[in-house]
Design an enzyme around this catalytic site. Structure first.
Site, mmCIF file in Angstrom:
data_model
loop_
_atom_site.group_PDB
_atom_site.id
_atom_site.type_symbol
_atom_site.label_atom_id
_atom_site.label_comp_id
_atom_site.label_asym_id
_atom_site.label_seq_id
_atom_site.Cartn_x
_atom_site.Cartn_y
_atom_site.Cartn_z
ATOM 1 N N CYS A 112 0.724 -1.162 0.062
ATOM 2 C CA CYS A 112 -0.160 0.055 0.138
ATOM 3 C C CYS A 112 0.722 1.435 -0.069
ATOM 4 O O CYS A 112 0.158 2.363 -0.334
ATOM 5 C CB CYS A 112 -0.976 0.025 1.189
ATOM 6 N N HIS A 252 -3.481 6.671 2.492
ATOM 7 C CA HIS A 252 -3.908 5.244 2.341
ATOM 8 C C HIS A 252 -5.137 5.200 2.952
ATOM 9 O O HIS A 252 -5.546 5.139 3.985
ATOM 10 C CB HIS A 252 -2.668 4.220 2.685
ATOM 11 N N ASN A 282 -10.223 -0.301 0.312
ATOM 12 C CA ASN A 282 -8.672 -0.493 0.337
ATOM 13 C C ASN A 282 -8.206 -0.965 -0.889
ATOM 14 O O ASN A 282 -8.180 -2.303 -1.118
ATOM 15 C CB ASN A 282 -8.141 -1.368 1.663
HETATM 16 O O1 UT7 Z 1 -3.490 -1.855 3.546
HETATM 17 C C1 UT7 Z 1 -3.535 -2.809 4.612
HETATM 18 C C2 UT7 Z 1 -4.301 -2.141 5.670
HETATM 19 N N1 UT7 Z 1 -5.013 -3.093 6.647
HETATM 20 C C3 UT7 Z 1 -5.528 -2.426 7.654
HETATM 21 O O2 UT7 Z 1 -5.423 -1.046 7.776
HETATM 22 C C4 UT7 Z 1 -5.981 -2.999 8.711
HETATM 23 C C5 UT7 Z 1 -6.064 -2.487 9.924
HETATM 24 N N2 UT7 Z 1 -6.816 -3.054 11.178
HETATM 25 C C6 UT7 Z 1 -8.126 -2.824 11.177
HETATM 26 O O3 UT7 Z 1 -8.453 -1.798 10.522
HETATM 27 C C7 UT7 Z 1 -9.048 -3.656 12.109
HETATM 28 O O4 UT7 Z 1 -8.282 -4.246 12.887
HETATM 29 C C8 UT7 Z 1 -9.989 -4.613 11.263
HETATM 30 C C9 UT7 Z 1 -11.217 -3.421 10.604
HETATM 31 C C10 UT7 Z 1 -9.445 -5.340 10.387
HETATM 32 C C11 UT7 Z 1 -10.702 -5.261 12.391
HETATM 33 O O5 UT7 Z 1 -11.369 -4.494 13.308
HETATM 34 P P1 UT7 Z 1 -11.259 -4.851 14.962
HETATM 35 O O6 UT7 Z 1 -11.692 -4.094 15.761
HETATM 36 O O7 UT7 Z 1 -9.646 -4.822 15.292
HETATM 37 O O8 UT7 Z 1 -11.752 -6.574 14.798
HETATM 38 P P2 UT7 Z 1 -11.360 -7.801 15.454
HETATM 39 O O9 UT7 Z 1 -10.315 -8.228 14.377
HETATM 40 O O10 UT7 Z 1 -10.434 -7.562 16.770
HETATM 41 O O11 UT7 Z 1 -12.518 -8.576 15.588
HETATM 42 C C12 UT7 Z 1 -13.696 -8.237 16.555
HETATM 43 C C13 UT7 Z 1 -14.617 -9.208 16.407
HETATM 44 C C14 UT7 Z 1 -14.387 -10.484 16.523
HETATM 45 O O12 UT7 Z 1 -15.369 -11.420 16.690
HETATM 46 P P3 UT7 Z 1 -15.321 -12.046 18.349
HETATM 47 O O13 UT7 Z 1 -13.983 -12.686 18.375
HETATM 48 O O14 UT7 Z 1 -15.342 -10.546 19.270
HETATM 49 O O15 UT7 Z 1 -16.473 -12.607 18.820
HETATM 50 C C15 UT7 Z 1 -14.196 -11.078 14.927
HETATM 51 O O16 UT7 Z 1 -14.599 -12.308 14.580
HETATM 52 O O17 UT7 Z 1 -15.428 -8.885 15.115
HETATM 53 C C16 UT7 Z 1 -15.363 -10.007 14.194
HETATM 54 N N3 UT7 Z 1 -15.383 -9.788 12.700
HETATM 55 C C17 UT7 Z 1 -16.329 -9.484 12.149
HETATM 56 N N4 UT7 Z 1 -17.712 -9.434 12.324
HETATM 57 C C18 UT7 Z 1 -18.645 -9.258 11.375
HETATM 58 C C19 UT7 Z 1 -14.315 -9.664 12.132
HETATM 59 N N5 UT7 Z 1 -14.635 -9.345 10.803
HETATM 60 C C20 UT7 Z 1 -16.089 -9.163 10.849
HETATM 61 C C21 UT7 Z 1 -16.900 -8.817 9.870
HETATM 62 N N6 UT7 Z 1 -18.344 -8.669 10.146
HETATM 63 N N7 UT7 Z 1 -16.622 -8.567 8.464
#
Ligand code: UT7
Length: 325
Positions: A112, A252, A282
């Site tokens: 990215c 980005h 993204n």
């Molecule tokens: O160019 C590369 C750049 N990448 C990035 O910028 C990514 C940076 N990271 C992020 O933006 C965030 O970490 C994410 C948006 C990817 C995820 O957000 P988060 O607040 O860190 O969520 P998490 O991964 O800790 O997941 C929280 C919960 C989990 O469920 P439990 O374990 O709490 O029951 C996940 O399983 O959200 C769940 N989850 C979803 N639920 C509904 C993960 N993906 C989804 C989804 N829909 N798509």
């Protein structure tokens, strides 16, 4: 002093639009979760167009807007993590399609951060007088390397391409930059692994689970906020400018929450940060030039404006560039 100045911008995306609602039909997710966690509402997804189609579309547009003849283009650099082939490069495919007979063309890979890396390489050639101009493109078809059963990643990405025509100029242009990489963190964001299958072992190319995007979202979030804040501060310090001197930041387009944190930590006006991830998701190396092109098309940017381009991504890498329009 010779600097590298953006003369024209352009972009090209696949026609098909996939909404959060569409995604909720194939994985266990919702518009509410995706919108609140990322700011993304929809993204363009290939119906079969490969990355070269998008890259060529953008290159054609920037050439038309810059009014440059094919034989006058000196250099083509494409940033991509999803080229059509290992070889030829996307640069060479653009060269053939647009008849850039006198250009040298190649690709760079910095995920990215790729557009800033490609701009930086072109800048060195232009500043030293080796070449007078360049087409710089970021282009991705991320949809082909996404695991569409993994809700944690498939909702984040989109396909697209953006780019610029740059040339040597006595005024404006790239004022300062910082590129960086931290290889020790490479495992937090990977895609496109190709295993060592051959006729004399039991491996199979199609059995490689690491081919698809794999991401430790929380670690990437932490890396992104920390790195972008530091990098922006470093670039401003290099040229003795302050945040008040900056008209826009083009970050980005990964996640609106990352941008909120960055704006907050830098104590900068949130309105200076341009965002369009709600409509494109993204798009990795394409995201910064696509956003810049959109601002340019809207007539938001005026001569003399100081704009920070900044990105972070797989590698891990980062790149921040201060340009004067
Ligand atoms: O160019 C590369 C750049 N990448 C990035 O910028 C990514 C940076 N990271 C992020 O933006 C965030 O970490 C994410 C948006 C990817 C995820 O957000 P988060 O607040 O860190 O969520 P998490 O991964 O800790 O997941 C929280 C919960 C989990 O469920 P439990 O374990 O709490 O029951 C996940 O399983 O959200 C769940 N989850 C979803 N639920 C509904 C993960 N993906 C989804 C989804 N829909 N798509």
């Amino acid at each position: 002093m010779i600097r590298t100045k953006i003369i024209a911008t352009g972009a090209c995306v696949p026609e098909q639009v996939i909404t959060n609602e569409d995604l909720s039909k194939i994985v266990d997710t919702s518009d509410e979760w995706i919108t609140t966690r990322t700011g993304i509402k929809e993204r363009h997804i290939s119906k079969g167009e490969n990355t070269s189609v998008l890259a060529i579309g953008t290159a054609k547009m920037v050439m038309e807007r810059a009014k440059v003849a094919p034989e006058d283009v000196d250099l083509v650099i494409v940033a991509s993590v999803t080229p059509d082939y290992g070889t030829p490069t996307l640069g060479c495919m653009i060269q053939k399609e647009l008849g850039l007979v006198n250009a040298v063309a190649f690709d760079v890979v910095a995920a990215c951060s790729g557009f800033m890396f490609a701009m930086s390489v072109a800048d060195k050639y232009i500043k030293t007088g080796v070449y007078r101009n360049a087409i710089i493109i970021g282009a991705e078809t991320l949809s082909k390397i996404i695991n569409w059963e993994d809700r944690a990643t498939c909702v984040l990405f989109g396909d697209g391409s953006g780019g610029a025509f740059v040339e040597a100029s006595e005024e404006g242009g790239i004022l300062a930059e910082e590129l960086g990489s931290k290889g020790e963190l490479w495992e937090i964001l990977t895609e496109g692994h190709i295993n060592c299958a051959n006729a004399f072992n039991d491996l199979k190319i199609e059995d490689d689970p690491e081919y698809f995007v794999h991401m430790d979202g929380r670690s990437v979030f932490k890396f992104a906020t920390k790195t972008v804040v530091k990098s922006v501060a470093n670039v401003l310090e290099k040229v003795g400018l302050t945040k008040e001197d900056i008209n826009y930041v083009v970050p980005h387009q990964a996640n609106s929450r990352i941008i909120d944190v960055v704006a907050d930590k830098l104590d900068m006006d949130r309105d200076k940060f341009y965002m369009n991830m709600d409509r494109y998701g993204n798009t990795s190396s394409a995201s910064v030039p696509m956003a810049l092109n959109e601002m340019n098309e809207k007539g938001m940017i005026k001569r003399g404006d100081k704009i920070l381009l900044t990105g972070f991504g797989g590698g891990m890498t980062w790149g921040t560039m201060l340009i004067e329009w």
